[in-house]
Motif scaffolding. Structure first.
Motif, short mmCIF file in Angstrom:
data_model
loop_
_atom_site.label_atom_id
_atom_site.label_comp_id
_atom_site.label_asym_id
_atom_site.label_seq_id
_atom_site.Cartn_x
_atom_site.Cartn_y
_atom_site.Cartn_z
N GLN A 30 0.69 -0.98 -0.24
CA GLN A 30 -0.32 0.16 0.61
C GLN A 30 0.97 1.24 0.42
O GLN A 30 1.56 1.18 0.93
CB GLN A 30 -0.95 0.05 1.11
N THR A 190 5.84 -1.33 0.10
CA THR A 190 4.67 -0.58 0.76
C THR A 190 5.42 0.39 1.15
O THR A 190 6.27 0.83 1.67
CB THR A 190 4.45 -0.93 2.26
N ASP A 206 -3.07 5.73 -1.78
CA ASP A 206 -4.10 4.43 -1.64
C ASP A 206 -4.88 5.22 -0.28
O ASP A 206 -5.83 5.19 -1.09
CB ASP A 206 -3.70 3.10 -1.69
N GLN A 207 -4.36 5.11 0.20
CA GLN A 207 -4.72 5.20 1.80
C GLN A 207 -4.12 6.08 2.63
O GLN A 207 -3.14 6.69 2.16
CB GLN A 207 -4.59 4.35 2.28
N THR A 221 -9.08 6.52 1.97
CA THR A 221 -8.99 6.16 1.08
C THR A 221 -9.26 8.19 0.12
O THR A 221 -9.89 8.75 0.78
CB THR A 221 -10.38 5.90 -0.98
#
Ligand SMILES: Nc1ncnc2c1ncn2[C@@H]1O[C@H](COP(=O)(O)OP(=O)(O)OP(=O)(O)O)[C@@H](O)[C@H]1O
Length: 348
Positions: A30, A190, A206-207, A221
């Motif tokens: 992520q 990551t 992404d987050q 998000t």
């Protein structure tokens, strides 16, 4: 690749709590942004992940491994996390290639592996043609690409970024955003990225964890953060928009055009708040109309930014394709709005 989790992590310096009971689960691969104004604690969180700071309470886990808790601290050099700083932190007397290979020298990697891994890292950031130059012979963007290559040469699972674009001008920042996205796609690592710039966080991550005074305001998000902010503070911090006073209303609800009219016109109180994004203001509307007076009109190339004063005195930001006369009256409708929980420090 393993999941990275912060579990009820707090950090205090003396009697000042700068990170307060933070829990986040970061999935393998992520791209996460830690976003908030200066002093919100985002660099401290990154430093705890890196192992430069201990935690005061809670713990940090990477897969099955505990990295930090109040009783245990795995040293930075045993974490194999890549790091990229605002200042690039390159050695001025070493060439690009030597800078990139430096972490491998420390790890005493053999010559053949050294060559291959430096080469691969330089390929990813497209700096092969510059490998014999010194940092002083590179532009700011190229230097940051050297730092990117160096951060991944040890093949880390996690790469930490501390405001890596803060020193670059706006134009270069935008092109570096594309470099970072490509870098993430190619490495699959990551990534945890600290920034105070909401547009940068939205473009990259992404987050996003939005932080204020050491507390997590929202973990979403970019799209959800923009469309469904948790409270008034987040709504103010993210994107363009107007916050209008209205009749008291439950937070976190999507309103239709007709709902908006009802809530704005009801005179029974104005303790409620709604967020209106400029693209949801229709200045050629024929139903569910409100009245506004044009107070400002600013040319932005692809559109005009229009600021209108509504009958209750609130300011509404809209977009329009043509200029409007300042002082003119305008019929408009609000196609949709999002109701907000008031922030605790602004509840009047
Ligand atoms: N070593 C330290 N000793 C005492 N206080 C500290 C220390 N490091 C950070 N702080 C304090 O902790 C708070 C959070 O700092 P931190 O650097 O994490 O914020 P930040 O969100 O990264 O801000 P900036 O964007 O300005 O770097 C600040 O009030 C800061 O003064």
């Amino acid at each position: 690749m393993a999941r990275l989790s912060l579990n009820a992590v707090s950090k205090s310096f003396g009697d000042k709590t700068v990170v307060d009971n933070l829990s986040l689960t970061i999935e393998p691969g992520q791209f996460v942004a830690l976003l908030g104004p200066s002093g919100c604690g985002k660099s401290t969180i990154l430093r705890m992940l890196a192992g430069f700071e201990t935690v005061s309470a809670g713990d940090i886990q990477h897969g099955d491994q505990c990295l930090s808790s109040a009783k245990f601290h795995l040293p930075t050099e045993e974490r194999n996390f890549g790091m990229v700083f605002q200042s690039y932190a390159l050695w001025p007397h070493m060439t690009v290639m030597e800078n990139v290979g430096y972490p491998l020298k420390i790890q005493k990697v053999d010559r053949q592996n050294y060559q291959r891994r430096v080469q691969d890292a330089l390929d990813i950031v497209q700096l092969n043609d510059f490998k014999d130059r010194l940092p002083s012979q590179l532009s700011g963007g190229q230097r940051q690409r050297v730092a990117l290559a160096r951060s991944l040469v040890t093949e880390p699972d996690v790469i930490l970024f501390d405001e890596p674009l803060a020193n670059l001008d706006r134009h270069l920042r935008e092109s570096m955003e594309i470099t970072f996205r490509e870098f993430h796609r190619r490495t699959g690592a990551t990534m945890v990225y600290v920034t105070h710039d909401q547009a940068e966080a939205m473009a990259l991550a992404d987050q996003i964890a939005v932080l204020k005074d050491g507390q997590l305001m929202q973990w979403s998000t970019p799209e959800d953060l923009y469309a469904q902010p948790n409270n008034e503070w987040v709504a103010n911090f993210i994107g363009q928009g107007s916050i209008l006073r209205c009749q008291s209303v439950l937070g976190n609800q999507l309103l239709t055009s007709a709902d908006v009219i009802g809530l704005l016109y009801d005179q029974t109180g104005h303790h409620g708040r709604m967020l209106v994004r400029p693209q949801h203001v229709d200045l050629s509307a024929t139903s569910n109309m409100l009245q506004g007076t044009v107070r400002e009109c600013i040319f932005r190339g692809e559109r005009y930014d229009i600021f209108l004063e509504l009958e209750n005195g609130d300011t509404l930001h809209a977009y329009h394709t043509e200029p409007l006369t300042i002082g003119s009256a305008r019929q408009l409708s609000i196609q949709q709005a999002w109701t907000l929980e008031p922030s605790h420090d602004h509840d009047h």
